[in-house]
Design an enzyme around this catalytic site. Structure first.
Site, PDB file in Angstrom:
ATOM      1  N   ASP A   9      24.926  58.767   6.385  1.00 26.17           N
ATOM      2  CA  ASP A   9      25.774  58.349   7.500  1.00 26.17           C
ATOM      3  C   ASP A   9      27.016  57.664   6.937  1.00 26.17           C
ATOM      4  OD1 ASP A   9      26.707  57.770  10.055  1.00 26.17           O
ATOM      5  OD2 ASP A   9      24.785  56.997  10.746  1.00 26.17           O
ATOM      6  N   PHE A  10      28.025  57.499   7.795  1.00 31.16           N
ATOM      7  CA  PHE A  10      29.268  56.866   7.335  1.00 31.16           C
ATOM      8  C   PHE A  10      29.281  55.382   7.664  1.00 31.16           C
ATOM      9  CE2 PHE A  10      33.715  55.571   7.794  1.00 31.16           C
ATOM     10  CZ  PHE A  10      34.209  55.945   6.552  1.00 31.16           C
ATOM     11  N   ASP A  11      29.341  55.037   8.944  1.00 32.35           N
ATOM     12  CA  ASP A  11      29.458  53.635   9.355  1.00 32.35           C
ATOM     13  C   ASP A  11      28.162  52.875   9.075  1.00 32.35           C
ATOM     14  OD1 ASP A  11      32.162  53.424  10.889  1.00 32.35           O
ATOM     15  OD2 ASP A  11      31.244  55.262  11.631  1.00 32.35           O
TER      16      ASP A  11
END
Length: 212
Positions: A9-11
Site C-alpha cells: 500500500d502507499f499511504d
C-alpha cells in the site's frame, strides 16, 4: 527459483500519513529501495492503493511495475518484457521494461451517475473548513482529519447516511470515510487478480507473496 511478490500500500506503508493527502510523498530512501527491488529479476513489485491510479503512479514514479488504484478498480500491469538499462535505477543495474496491460473492473452503467450525484450532495451538505473531498469516479473519500473536533461526529454520521442511502458501501480509513461501489471487489481480490494474471493459476507454487 521462487519469485518474491511484494504488494504494498502507499499511504501509511510506503509514505507517512499526513494531514493533507495531496501532500503525501514517497521518501527518497524508500524510493531508492523500491527501485532496487524492481530491478531484481526474482522480485515482482506492485503498489495497491485506495488512491486514483494516475495519482499513485505519479506519487511513486517508478516505471515497469504494477499499480492498482481505487482499491483495485483500476490497474496497470506489466506484460511482455525485455531487459534494458534505465537511468532511474542505480548505475550499472539493468531492469525489466514492461509493456503495460491496463485493467478496469466492470461496473453497472448507472453507477458513475449515482456516484457523481452522491459526490455533489456530500459537497453541498458536508463540506466545511478542514474537509478534503476526493472524487475518484465511482468512489470518493471524505477526509476529516483537519476538521474541528466538535464537528467531526455529526459530519461523519451524515456522510455515512448519504453513502448508504445512495446504495454504496461505507469504508473507514485514517480519519476518512470512503464510498465504495456495491460490487464484490476490494484490495484483497485485486491482489489475487494480479497474482493470477502475472503468474497463472498455479501461482501459489511459483511465488511467495507479501501484502502490506
Amino acid at each position: 527459483r521462487c519469485t518474491l511478490a511484494l504488494l504494498l500500500d502507499f499511504d501509511g506503508t510506503l509514505s507517512p500519513l499526513v494531514a493533507d493527502p495531496h501532500q503525501a510523498a514517497l521518501p527518497p530512501a524508500v524510493k531508492q529501495q523500491l527501485q532496487t527491488l524492481a530491478a531484481m529479476d526474482n522480485v515482482f513489485l506492485a503498489i495497491v492503493s485506495g488512491r486514483g491510479l494516475e495519482n499513485v503512479r505519479e506519487k511513486v514514479g517508478i516505471q515497469g511495475i504494477t499499480y492498482a488504484g481505487n482499491h483495485g478498480m483500476e490497474m496497470i500491469l506489466p506484460d511482455c518484457s525485455q531487459v534494458k538499462h534505465s537511468d532511474q535505477f542505480p548505475e550499472g543495474v539493468h531492469h525489466l521494461l514492461y509493456l503495460p496491460f491496463q485493467y478496469t473492473h466492470p461496473v453497472p452503467a448507472d453507477l458513475l451517475h449515482r456516484a457523481t450525484s452522491l459526490f455533489n450532495q456530500i459537497q453541498e451538505e458536508c463540506f466545511e473548513d478542514g474537509v478534503i473531498l476526493e472524487n475518484k469516479g465511482v468512489q470518493l473519500t471524505y477526509h476529516y482529519r483537519n476538521v474541528a473536533e466538535e464537528r467531526r461526529e455529526v459530519l461523519v454520521r451524515r456522510v455515512k447516511e448519504l453513502i448508504e442511502r445512495a446504495g454504496f458501501r461505507v469504508g473507514l480509513a485514517h480519519h476518512a470515510i470512503e464510498s465504495k461501489p456495491p460490487i464484490f471487489w476490494d484490495k484483497g481480490r485485486a491482489v489475487m487478480f494480479i497474482l493470477h494474471h502475472q503468474f497463472g493459476k498455479d501461482w501459489p507454487r511459483r511465488v511467495q507473496p507479501i501484502y502490506i
